[in-house]
Design an enzyme around this catalytic site. Structure first.
Site, PDB file in Angstrom:
ATOM      1  N   HIS A  68       2.287  -7.710  10.877  1.00 16.73           N
ATOM      2  CA  HIS A  68       2.028  -6.893   9.817  1.00 16.73           C
ATOM      3  C   HIS A  68       0.367  -6.818   9.932  1.00 16.73           C
ATOM      4  O   HIS A  68      -0.409  -5.831   9.735  1.00 16.73           O
ATOM      5  CB  HIS A  68       2.228  -7.693   8.557  1.00 16.73           C
ATOM      6  N   HIS A  92      -6.341 -11.332   7.221  1.00 14.39           N
ATOM      7  CA  HIS A  92      -6.487 -11.171   5.719  1.00 14.39           C
ATOM      8  C   HIS A  92      -5.503 -11.794   4.737  1.00 14.39           C
ATOM      9  O   HIS A  92      -5.639 -12.118   3.689  1.00 14.39           O
ATOM     10  CB  HIS A  92      -6.282  -9.827   5.419  1.00 14.39           C
ATOM     11  N   GLU A  96      -4.100 -17.240   2.354  1.00 13.67           N
ATOM     12  CA  GLU A  96      -3.246 -17.086   1.311  1.00 13.67           C
ATOM     13  C   GLU A  96      -1.979 -17.653   1.651  1.00 13.67           C
ATOM     14  O   GLU A  96      -1.041 -18.414   0.923  1.00 13.67           O
ATOM     15  CB  GLU A  96      -2.905 -15.732   0.978  1.00 13.67           C
ATOM     16  N   ASP A  97      -1.534 -17.396   3.036  1.00 11.31           N
ATOM     17  CA  ASP A  97      -0.095 -17.971   3.572  1.00 11.31           C
ATOM     18  C   ASP A  97      -0.168 -19.211   4.496  1.00 11.31           C
ATOM     19  O   ASP A  97       0.927 -19.452   4.929  1.00 11.31           O
ATOM     20  CB  ASP A  97       0.397 -16.731   4.159  1.00 11.31           C
ATOM     21  N   ASP A 159      -3.949  -2.716   4.138  1.00 14.48           N
ATOM     22  CA  ASP A 159      -2.769  -3.598   3.694  1.00 14.48           C
ATOM     23  C   ASP A 159      -1.652  -2.974   2.825  1.00 14.48           C
ATOM     24  O   ASP A 159      -0.487  -3.161   3.388  1.00 14.48           O
ATOM     25  CB  ASP A 159      -3.307  -5.085   3.185  1.00 14.48           C
ATOM     26  N   ASP A 279       5.198  28.147  -5.881  1.00  9.84           N
ATOM     27  CA  ASP A 279       4.977  29.593  -5.550  1.00  9.84           C
ATOM     28  C   ASP A 279       3.502  29.495  -5.409  1.00  9.84           C
ATOM     29  O   ASP A 279       2.658  30.893  -5.786  1.00  9.84           O
ATOM     30  CB  ASP A 279       5.541  30.428  -6.443  1.00  9.84           C
TER      31      ASP A 279
END
Length: 730
Positions: A68, A92, A96-97, A159, A279
Site C-alpha cells: 500500500h 505515511h 499510526e500502525d 493514500d 445528449d
C-alpha cells in the site's frame, strides 16, 4: 541498479519479498527519470525502513502491508513530486500502525519528512466519544498540517486514491462509509486544489461503492448510447479542426466525456433525465497561447451559434483554485448542445494537476505558481475558521461548506475582484474582506444603491460595506450566510459576547445575593475564599464562575452560601441570614443582551409586575408575575429571582392584544392606521373568525411601557367596528 542494495534480512517469504522488491524497483526506475541518483537511493532506503517496520502486517486483501505505501508513492511519483514527498508516502502509516515514533523518522530522514508523516497520521492515542468526532478531529489535525505544508494533502489524496482502488476487500458497510467520506471531503478538496484528474477518479470510485446499483444502471446506459455519440463526435471534431487550420491556429482537439458521477449529480441537481444530460457533447481545444484562445473562440462561434448567457471567461477571472479556460456552449448540428473549453497547454496541465503542477513544472510556470498561491489563500481562510470554531465537528461542517463553491465574482469599490460561493450575501462579502468589517457591518451598497445585508450577490456587482463602530453581529445572520468563514466568525463573536454578558449578569446576581443574605459585596469577598471555591468547582477563573451563574447553570444563592460558609464548615452548610435584611430585586434595564430574555407567553412590558426565572443555558427569563407558566417555579426558590424594572428603561418591548371586531371590509386598515399614529409597529398579526359576523384579531405590538399600551387601547376602542379589546393572556 538500486535493487542490488536490498539486504537478505527483510522478513517474509521469498515470493512476498520478490513481489515487494519488484514494486520498489519499478518505483525507483520511474523516479530515475526526473530525480537525482542520491535522492532515488534515499527513497529506496525509506522502502527498506518501511518494509521492516510493517513486517508481518497484511492488508485485508492478503497483500503485505508495504504494498500500500509503495502504491501511494507510485501515485506521488506520477505527479512527479519531490523525493521527500515520496519518502513521506512510503512511511505515511508507520507512526499510526507501528512502534516507530516521529523522532525516529526525523532522525533517519529529516524533520521535513517527519512533519509530513505526522500531518497524515491519525490521532490514534486519543479517545473520542463517537466515530464522527474522531473523523472531525483527525480532519482538523490534517488541515492544520496542510496550512504548514501543502504536500501533506497530496500524500493524503494519494493514500485515499489507493484505498478507494482496493475498497472491494472491505465489508460493504465500511466501504460505503469510506466512499461517502471520499465524496463529501476528499474529492471536493482535490477539486478545490485544482487536481481534476484525481478528483474525477475519486468521484467515480466513490460513486461505485456508495451507490453500486445506480452506478451499474448508469454505466449500462452510457455503454448503450456511446456508439452513436462516437460518430457524431468525430464529425464535430473534424469540422472544428478544419476551421482551425483555415484560421492558422495550431490546436489539439480532444473529445471529453462526463464521468458517471458528474452525470448522476447533474441529473439529481437539475431534475433531468439521462437522455437530457448525456445528449451534451463536450470538446476541449488546447492552443499555444492566450491570444490563440480568444481567436479560437471566434472560430467556433462562427462555425456554430453560441447559446446566449453560457459564455464564461475563466482566463480573465480564474477560479479560486487557479483554473483557467474559456467556456462556451454551442448549438451543434441538428441542435445538439456542444460544451467547448479552450485553454493553453500550461492551463491544461494546471487544470489536471492543480497545485501538484508546482512541483511538476517549476521552471517558468506562472500558472502553476498562481494555483499554489490561491490554494494557500484558501488554506489561510481554513486556518481562520479553525481558530474561531468551537470544536472539531463545527470546523468540519464549516469547511464542508467551503468545499462546494460555485463562484460569483464581486468587485470592491477599488475595482478588485473577490470570489465568493454562489448564493453568498453582502454579509459573506463583508467577512471575506475582513472579520472586523463583518462584525461591524450595518448596511451594503450594491452598485451604489443601498440594499439589505441578506441580499444574494450576483457576478459583476460592485459591493461596498457600510460599517458603524458600535455595531455587532446579529444572530439572524446565521440564517442566510453561506461561507464557512462568515458562519464561524459570527458564532465565535456571539459565543464570546454571550459569555461576557452572562458574566456581567452573574456578577449582578451574585453581588445582590451576597448583600441581601450576608451583608457583603462581591468585591469584599476574600481572594483566598474565591480561589478555594474555584478549585473546589474545578473552574479556571472567576469570570467562568460568574458566566455559569448568569447562564443559570449555577445558582447565585448556592455560590454565595459556599463563599460565606465558616472555615471548616461542610460544603453545603448554611449560615443564618442577618435578621431584618430585605432582598432587593434585581433592576432590569432591557439592555442586558443575550442572557436576559422576555417571555413570549406573557410579553412583560415596563410597568408590569415581573419575576425572573433562571433557565439553564439561557440565563434569566422575565415573566409577568401572574403568568401561568411560572406557577410551577413558585415553590422552587433556587430558580426564582426577584426583579423590577429600572428607571432607565428606554427601548421598546413586545405586547400582545386581542381585538374583537365586526367582520367588515377595511377594519384591519383602520386599526393599523391607529397603531401607526400612536407610534407603534405591528410585529405580528393573526385572525380567528368566530362566525360570519365577528372576528378576533391578535396583534403583537412594540410599545414603550404600560401607559403607551393603555393609550393605544383607548384609541382603538373608538374605532366604530371594535366590539371589545383586551390584553392577551397566556
Amino acid at each position: 541498479m538500486v535493487e542490488s542494495a536490498l539486504p537478505s534480512t527483510i522478513p517474509g517469504s521469498n515470493s512476498t519479498l520478490d513481489n515487494t522488491r519488484f514494486i520498489a524497483s519499478d518505483l525507483c526506475a520511474y523516479l530515475e527519470t526526473y530525480l537525482e541518483p542520491e535522492q532515488v537511493r534515499e527513497v529506496y532506503r525509506a522502502y527498506l525502513f518501511g518494509a521492516e517496520a510493517h513486517a508481518g502486517q497484511t492488508r485485508l486483501s492478503g497483500d503485505p502491508y508495504i504494498v500500500h505505501p509503495l502504491a501511494v508513492a507510485k501515485t506521488m511519483a506520477e505527479m512527479r513530486m519531490d523525493h521527500k514527498s515520496i519518502i513521506a508516502a512510503i512511511l505515511h502509516d508507520v507512526m499510526e500502525d507501528t512502534h516507530i515514533s516521529k523522532e525516529r523518522i526525523a532522525e533517519e530522514f529529516g524533520q521535513d519528512v517527519a512533519e509530513l508523516v505526522d500531518g497524515v497520521s491519525k490521532l490514534t492515542h486519543l479517545k473520542f466519544r463517537s466515530r464522527a468526532e474522531a473523523q472531525a478531529e483527525n480532519f482538523r489535525k490534517m488541515m492544520l498540517a496542510i496550512t504548514r505544508d501543502l504536500r501533506v494533502i497530496l500524500v493524503k489524496l494519494a493514500d485515499r486514491l489507493h484505498n478507494m482502488r482496493t475498497l472491494g476487500a472491505l465489508r460493504p458497510d465500511k466501504g460505503r462509509r469510506i466512499a461517502r467520506e471520499t465524496l463529501e471531503i476528499y474529492a471536493p478538496i482535490a477539486q478545490r486544489l485544482g487536481m481534476n484528474a484525481m478528483r474525477r477518479e475519486l468521484e467515480v470510485l466513490g460513486f461505485a461503492a456508495y451507490h453500486p446499483l445506480r452506478y451499474r444502471v448508469l454505466q449500462e446506459a452510457v455503454g448503450r448510447a456511446r456508439g452513436h455519440r462516437k460518430e457524431v463526435m468525430q464529425k464535430i471534431e473534424a469540422a472544428i479542426c478544419a476551421r482551425m487550420e483555415e484560421a492558422g491556429i495550431v490546436s489539439r482537439i480532444v473529445g471529453r466525456e462526463k464521468n458517471l458521477f458528474s452525470i448522476y449529480r447533474k441529473m439529481q441537481q437539475k431534475q433531468l433525465s439521462f437522455e437530457e444530460v448525456f445528449d451534451v457533447y463536450a470538446i476541449r481545444i488546447v492552443v499555444e497561447d492566450v491570444d490563440a484562445c480568444y481567436r479560437a473562440l471566434g472560430v467556433v462561434h462562427n462555425l456554430y451559434k453560441p447559446v446566449p448567457g453560457r459564455f464564461k471567461d475563466y482566463i480573465a477571472i480564474p477560479k479560486a483554485n487557479g483554473y483557467q479556460s474559456l467556456h462556451t456552449v454551442l448549438f451543434g448540428p441538428h441542435g445538439i448542445p456542444i460544451e467547448v473549453q479552450i485553454r493553453t497547454e500550461e492551463m491544461d496541465r494546471v487544470a489536471e494537476s492543480g497545485i501538484a503542477a508546482h512541483w511538476l513544472y517549476k521552471a517558468g510556470d506562472r500558472h502553476s505558481a498562481t494555483a499554489q498561491a490561491r490554494a494557500r489563500e484558501w488554506l489561510k481562510g481554513v486556518l481562520e475558521i479553525q481558530q474561531a470554531a468551537g470544536n472539531s465537528m463545527e470546523f468540519l461542517e464549516n469547511v464542508k461548506v467551503d468545499l462546494f463553491p460555485e463562484e460569483v465574482y464581486i468587485f470592491t469599490p477599488r475595482g478588485e475582484i473577490m470570489e465568493l460561493p454562489r448564493g453568498a450575501t453582502a454579509v459573506d462579502f463583508a467577512y471575506a474582506v475582513h472579520s472586523d468589517v463583518g462584525n461591524t457591518c450595518v448596511a451594503a451598497k450594491i452598485d451604489r444603491r443601498l440594499a439589505p445585508l441578506s441580499t444574494r450577490l450576483e457576478s459583476g456587482r460592485t459591493v461596498e460595506i457600510v460599517t458603524a463602530p458600535g455595531a455587532r453581529p446579529n444572530p439572524a445572520w446565521l440564517d442566510f450566510v453561506v461561507t464557512g468563514k462568515a458562519r464561524t466568525a459570527i458564532r465565535h463573536y456571539l459565543k464570546n459576547l454571550q459569555q461576557n454578558e452572562a458574566a456581567d449578569l452573574g456578577r449582578r446576581l451574585l453581588d445582590k445575593t451576597l448583600f441581601s443574605a450576608y451583608g457583603i459585596r462581591l468585591e469584599e469577598v476574600e481572594e483566598a475564599r474565591m480561589r478555594a471555591l474555584l478549585a473546589e468547582l474545578q473552574l479556571p477563573d472567576q469570570e467562568t464562575l460568574l458566566g455559569d451563574v448568569g447562564l443559570g447553570n449555577r445558582m447565585a444563592a448556592l455560590v454565595a452560601r459556599r463563599l460565606c460558609r465558616e472555615d471548616g464548615d461542610p460544603a453545603g452548610s448554611e449560615r443564618e441570614i442577618p435578621p431584618g435584611r430585605q432582598e432587593r430585586p434585581l433592576a432590569v434595564k432591557g439592555t442586558e443582551g443575550m442572557v436576559l430574555s422576555f417571555a413570549k407567553c406573557c410579553h412583560p412590558i415596563p410597568g408590569d409586575p415581573i419575576v425572573g426565572v433562571m433557565s439553564a443555558g439561557r440565563g434569566l427569563v422575565i415573566h409577568r408575575d401572574k403568568c401561568r407558566n411560572v406557577a410551577e417555579y413558585r415553590d422552587r426558590p433556587d430558580k426564582w429571582v426577584p426583579v423590577a424594572w429600572s428607571d432607565e428603561v428606554e427601548q421598546e418591548y413586545a405586547a400582545a392584544i386581542r381585538v374583537q371586531t365586526a367582520n367588515k371590509r377595511g377594519v384591519l386598515a383602520s386599526l393599523a392606521a391607529v397603531i401607526a399614529d400612536m407610534g407603534s409597529n405591528i410585529e405580528n398579526v393573526s385572525f380567528d373568525e368566530r362566525d360570519g359576523q365577528v372576528s378576533t384579531i391578535t396583534f403583537t405590538l412594540s410599545v414603550r411601557d404600560r401607559k403607551h399600551l393603555a393609550d393605544m387601547m383607548r384609541r382603538l376602542r373608538r374605532v366604530p367596528e371594535v366590539l371589545r379589546i383586551s390584553r392577551a393572556r397566556c
